[in-house]
Design a protein around this motif. Structure first.
Motif, mmCIF file in Angstrom:
data_model
loop_
_atom_site.group_PDB
_atom_site.id
_atom_site.type_symbol
_atom_site.label_atom_id
_atom_site.label_comp_id
_atom_site.label_asym_id
_atom_site.label_seq_id
_atom_site.Cartn_x
_atom_site.Cartn_y
_atom_site.Cartn_z
ATOM 1 N N PHE A 28 12.102 10.076 5.576
ATOM 2 C CA PHE A 28 11.591 11.436 5.354
ATOM 3 C C PHE A 28 12.176 12.049 4.081
ATOM 4 O O PHE A 28 11.476 12.741 3.345
ATOM 5 C CB PHE A 28 11.879 12.332 6.574
ATOM 6 N N THR A 29 13.465 11.782 3.832
ATOM 7 C CA THR A 29 14.092 12.307 2.625
ATOM 8 C C THR A 29 13.446 11.690 1.389
ATOM 9 O O THR A 29 13.117 12.388 0.434
ATOM 10 C CB THR A 29 15.607 12.004 2.630
ATOM 11 N N HIS A 30 13.212 10.375 1.445
ATOM 12 C CA HIS A 30 12.575 9.706 0.317
ATOM 13 C C HIS A 30 11.224 10.351 -0.018
ATOM 14 O O HIS A 30 10.879 10.540 -1.177
ATOM 15 C CB HIS A 30 12.374 8.218 0.610
ATOM 16 N N PHE A 31 10.460 10.679 1.023
ATOM 17 C CA PHE A 31 9.129 11.247 0.788
ATOM 18 C C PHE A 31 9.136 12.778 0.648
ATOM 19 O O PHE A 31 8.079 13.404 0.586
ATOM 20 C CB PHE A 31 8.160 10.822 1.895
ATOM 21 N N GLY A 32 10.348 13.349 0.639
ATOM 22 C CA GLY A 32 10.453 14.790 0.409
ATOM 23 C C GLY A 32 9.959 15.638 1.569
ATOM 24 O O GLY A 32 9.506 16.770 1.384
ATOM 25 N N MET A 33 10.040 15.108 2.791
ATOM 26 C CA MET A 33 9.603 15.863 3.973
ATOM 27 C C MET A 33 10.783 16.656 4.523
ATOM 28 O O MET A 33 11.866 16.097 4.712
ATOM 29 C CB MET A 33 9.111 14.916 5.079
ATOM 30 N N PRO A 34 10.601 17.947 4.781
ATOM 31 C CA PRO A 34 11.712 18.753 5.286
ATOM 32 C C PRO A 34 12.050 18.398 6.733
ATOM 33 O O PRO A 34 11.165 18.096 7.528
ATOM 34 C CB PRO A 34 11.176 20.184 5.201
ATOM 35 N N LEU A 35 13.351 18.413 7.057
ATOM 36 C CA LEU A 35 13.789 18.177 8.437
ATOM 37 C C LEU A 35 14.894 19.178 8.767
ATOM 38 O O LEU A 35 15.778 19.407 7.954
ATOM 39 C CB LEU A 35 14.370 16.770 8.585
ATOM 40 N N THR A 36 14.849 19.741 9.970
ATOM 41 C CA THR A 36 15.952 20.596 10.397
ATOM 42 C C THR A 36 17.029 19.702 11.011
ATOM 43 O O THR A 36 16.772 18.550 11.362
ATOM 44 C CB THR A 36 15.486 21.608 11.456
ATOM 45 N N ASP A 37 18.239 20.253 11.177
ATOM 46 C CA ASP A 37 19.337 19.451 11.738
ATOM 47 C C ASP A 37 19.038 19.024 13.172
ATOM 48 O O ASP A 37 19.453 17.954 13.606
ATOM 49 C CB ASP A 37 20.646 20.254 11.714
ATOM 50 N N ASP A 38 18.330 19.889 13.902
ATOM 51 C CA ASP A 38 18.079 19.574 15.312
ATOM 52 C C ASP A 38 16.758 18.816 15.500
ATOM 53 O O ASP A 38 16.274 18.673 16.618
ATOM 54 C CB ASP A 38 18.089 20.849 16.164
ATOM 55 N N ASP A 39 16.184 18.314 14.403
ATOM 56 C CA ASP A 39 14.903 17.620 14.516
ATOM 57 C C ASP A 39 15.014 16.374 15.396
ATOM 58 O O ASP A 39 15.937 15.578 15.268
ATOM 59 C CB ASP A 39 14.420 17.193 13.122
ATOM 60 N N ARG A 40 14.042 16.238 16.302
ATOM 61 C CA ARG A 40 13.987 15.038 17.145
ATOM 62 C C ARG A 40 12.563 14.518 17.157
ATOM 63 O O ARG A 40 12.044 14.146 18.210
ATOM 64 C CB ARG A 40 14.409 15.383 18.565
ATOM 65 N N MET A 94 0.838 -1.202 0.000
ATOM 66 C CA MET A 94 0.000 0.000 0.000
ATOM 67 C C MET A 94 0.876 1.257 0.000
ATOM 68 O O MET A 94 0.619 2.201 -0.744
ATOM 69 C CB MET A 94 -0.929 0.007 1.211
ATOM 70 N N PHE A 95 1.946 1.260 0.841
ATOM 71 C CA PHE A 95 2.877 2.395 0.851
ATOM 72 C C PHE A 95 3.398 2.657 -0.566
ATOM 73 O O PHE A 95 3.411 3.791 -1.039
ATOM 74 C CB PHE A 95 4.091 2.111 1.748
ATOM 75 N N ASP A 96 3.836 1.576 -1.240
ATOM 76 C CA ASP A 96 4.434 1.728 -2.570
ATOM 77 C C ASP A 96 3.430 2.277 -3.576
ATOM 78 O O ASP A 96 3.750 3.154 -4.384
ATOM 79 C CB ASP A 96 4.964 0.374 -3.077
ATOM 80 N N GLU A 97 2.222 1.754 -3.510
ATOM 81 C CA GLU A 97 1.190 2.176 -4.455
ATOM 82 C C GLU A 97 0.915 3.677 -4.303
ATOM 83 O O GLU A 97 0.848 4.420 -5.270
ATOM 84 C CB GLU A 97 -0.093 1.384 -4.176
ATOM 85 N N LEU A 98 0.768 4.115 -3.042
ATOM 86 C CA LEU A 98 0.492 5.519 -2.790
ATOM 87 C C LEU A 98 1.723 6.386 -3.060
ATOM 88 O O LEU A 98 1.605 7.530 -3.505
ATOM 89 C CB LEU A 98 0.015 5.723 -1.343
ATOM 90 N N ASP A 99 2.895 5.828 -2.802
ATOM 91 C CA ASP A 99 4.141 6.548 -3.058
ATOM 92 C C ASP A 99 4.236 6.934 -4.535
ATOM 93 O O ASP A 99 4.396 8.096 -4.885
ATOM 94 C CB ASP A 99 5.325 5.656 -2.640
ATOM 95 N N LEU A 150 2.576 8.802 4.888
ATOM 96 C CA LEU A 150 3.391 7.673 4.438
ATOM 97 C C LEU A 150 4.755 7.689 5.121
ATOM 98 O O LEU A 150 5.272 6.647 5.520
ATOM 99 C CB LEU A 150 3.581 7.720 2.914
ATOM 100 N N ALA A 151 5.316 8.896 5.277
ATOM 101 C CA ALA A 151 6.629 9.008 5.928
ATOM 102 C C ALA A 151 6.535 8.510 7.373
ATOM 103 O O ALA A 151 7.395 7.761 7.843
ATOM 104 C CB ALA A 151 7.125 10.449 5.879
ATOM 105 N N LEU A 152 5.476 8.906 8.081
ATOM 106 C CA LEU A 152 5.304 8.466 9.467
ATOM 107 C C LEU A 152 5.074 6.955 9.513
ATOM 108 O O LEU A 152 5.679 6.237 10.311
ATOM 109 C CB LEU A 152 4.129 9.195 10.127
ATOM 110 N N GLY A 153 4.201 6.468 8.642
ATOM 111 C CA GLY A 153 3.859 5.045 8.634
ATOM 112 C C GLY A 153 5.047 4.175 8.274
ATOM 113 O O GLY A 153 5.263 3.119 8.869
#
Ligand code: ZN
Length: 555
Positions: free
Chosen positions: A463-475, A191-196, A437-440
């Motif tokens: 997150f990078t694969h799904f194009g979600m932005p992240l800061t360096d200090d992201d936790r 399902m992830f792949d299909e929606l991706d 999808l990134a969270l799942g």
């Protein structure tokens, strides 16, 4: 009580009683006597020709959960298993408390305005605040909060891996899926792949569209950063659909929203909702808490509490439905539900105008409450949402969200505005889908790992694969309470899985007409009333006439 009134006293009580509760539930779940009795009945001819599939399913699930609870383990292995369970429960509690504490500890003031990062205020501020500095401070604070959860994450992952191993599962994800309606871990990845692949190109376009507004709204030559996206998206929404959340809000005063919700419920399912006041109202934990009866043919069939407003530091973030009590025919008990929300505080006139997102939330939680309250299953263990697999439980709730703008609510949103809101519903749909999808997938990747991994590296890769932005200090993982403090470990995909089912269910109304009484009754009879008494796939087929496909969600 600790979720709605997390005071020192209640916390102390929870800490005091939790070990005993864990021990007790383990003792019943691991009782050889109960287990072998259940197996004996299942293997016997008791159910031959039995029309009541409910009790058979309860026993089957009882046997399965006894096996998941380590019934087959002996000696040292059993001891180790129990020690892990107890430690995991403590870790989950500490994880959630750390998130709550970190959220409350944050204080920031600029130009006389006090800002917070709680669920009630943060999303609004990020959309509306034009001060980039404020947005950056808030974004970083929220994304990096509860850093002290880092060692807990490593510990939780290791313990869950060991737990699954002890039970003979390949990994924790396999154990999780064994108790869900999705057929396999692979089906979830499919399902992830299909929606991706369906969303990738569109999401890129959506991102370019946002970035093209940077010059106009952030300043010449300024590059959009993660804390700008919600703000820019809101500006783009205004441009494209020419309405702002502020403009829409004025039609959704809390009292009107409740009244509208109860009206549409009456139209769809034929039940009345009546508030109980004065002597008819039971004692409650806060003066804001309200109590309602669900009536059919003049008789109370169930009740629910509604706890609408944010209570900083005392109430968990987000929104949820809890069962205070389930239907139980042997004891003549009717269902009692709790709908907990985090609406913003009321203004000085006692009014509270809801952002549209919050309107959808109250419809959503009421959908869960309806499944709890409309149940016709008299066996408590399968009544309401009991025994409904996690990945099928969001169908009733997400289904209700479809009715927020229906004319029968009596909410006076002008037709033309309504059209724009509906058109805007697919606004940035691909980007939102990819966030889920990134969270799942992060969740699944963490719980399918066979050896110790760097959780943050797993998150970054996904997150990078799904194009979600992240800061360096992201936790972010340190506040991902769903999978470390709650029951969604290797189960976050359930939201998308249910969305697929709910979109497919609603498409039947689109085929037969939104006013189709026949479809509403069938939804009540086959889904809401049946709860966990049969496998969701069977119930769904009876309602829909066929299996759900991903087509309606894609559309
Ligand atoms: Zn839900």
């Amino acid at each position: 009580m600790t979720s709605v009134m997390n005071s020192e006293e209640w916390r102390k009580l929870e800490e005091k009683f939790q070990p005993g509760m864990i021990a007790f539930s383990l003792r019943t779940a691991q009782s050889e006597k109960i287990y072998s009795a259940a197996k004996k009945i299942l293997d016997s001819s008791v159910f031959e020709g039995e029309t009541d599939a409910t009790r058979k399913r309860i026993l089957k699930e009882m046997v399965k959960s006894a096996e998941h609870a380590g019934i087959a383990l002996k000696g040292e292995k059993r001891e180790r298993f129990n020690a892990i369970r107890a430690e995991l429960a403590k870790l989950a509690m500490d994880f959630s408390n750390a998130v709550l504490d970190a959220t409350n500890a944050f204080k920031y003031e600029k130009n006389g305005v006090n800002y917070t990062i709680d669920d009630a205020n943060y999303p609004q501020t990020m959309k509306e605040c034009s001060d980039r500095e404020v947005r950056e401070v808030l974004y970083r604070a929220r994304a990096s909060r509860a850093g002290d959860n880092t060692p807990r994450i490593t510990k939780i992952l290791a313990l869950k891996r060991e737990l699954a191993e002890l039970l003979g599962f390949e990994d924790y994800a396999a154990l999780s899926i064994d108790a869900k309606s999705a057929p396999s871990v692979k089906a979830v990845y499919d399902m992830f792949d299909e929606l991706d692949s369906a969303t990738e190109k569109i999401a890129e376009e959506e991102k370019r569209e946002l970035e093209s507004l940077a010059g106009e709204f952030l300043g010449e030559g300024v590059k959009a950063e993660p804390w700008d996206f919600a703000f820019l998206a809101e500006r783009l929404r205004e441009k494209k659909y020419s309405y702002s959340e502020e403009e829409l809000k004025k039609y959704f005063e809390v009292e009107d929203v409740f009244a509208g919700l109860f009206k549409i419920t009456k139209f769809l399912f034929g039940v009345d909702v009546v508030e109980l006041k004065g002597d008819d109202k039971p004692s409650v934990w806060h003066e804001d808490v309200r109590f309602f009866a669900l009536k059919e043919n003049g008789e109370d069939i169930a009740w629910f509490y509604a706890d609408p407003f944010v209570r900083n530091g005392l109430k968990r973030g987000g929104a949820w439905m809890n069962e205070f009590g389930n239907r139980n025919d042997r004891l003549a008990l009717k269902p009692v539900a709790l709908m907990a929300l985090n609406f913003p505080e009321r203004d000085k006139d006692g009014k509270c105008y809801l952002p549209f997102r919050e309107v959808e939330t109250v419809f959503h939680e009421f959908g869960h409450a309806l499944q709890c309250m409309l149940t016709r299953v008299g066996e408590e263990d399968a009544a309401g949402i009991n025994l409904v697999e996690w990945d099928a439980v969001e169908v009733a709730s997400q289904f209700m969200e479809n009715w927020c703008l229906d004319g029968r609510t009596g909410l006076k949103v002008p037709e033309d505005l309504k059209k724009r809101v509906l058109a805007a519903k697919n606004f940035r749909a691909a980007s939102f889908c990819r966030r889920q999808l990134a969270l799942g997938k992060t969740d699944m990747d963490l719980y399918t790992a066979k050896t110790e991994v760097d959780p943050d590296a797993v998150k970054r890769a996904v997150f990078t694969h799904f194009g979600m932005p992240l800061t360096d200090d992201d936790r972010f993982l340190c506040s991902f309470t769903h999978i470390f403090g709650g029951g969604y470990a290797a189960g976050y995909y359930s939201y998308k899985w249910s969305e697929m089912l709910d979109a497919d269910a609603f498409s039947l109304f689109e085929e037969k007409g939104l006013y189709s009484e026949e479809v509403a009754i069938s939804f009540r009879k086959n889904i809401l009333e049946k709860g966990g008494s049969e496998h969701p796939k069977e119930l769904y087929r009876r309602f829909r006439g066929q299996d759900a496909t991903i087509d309606a969600l894609m559309k």
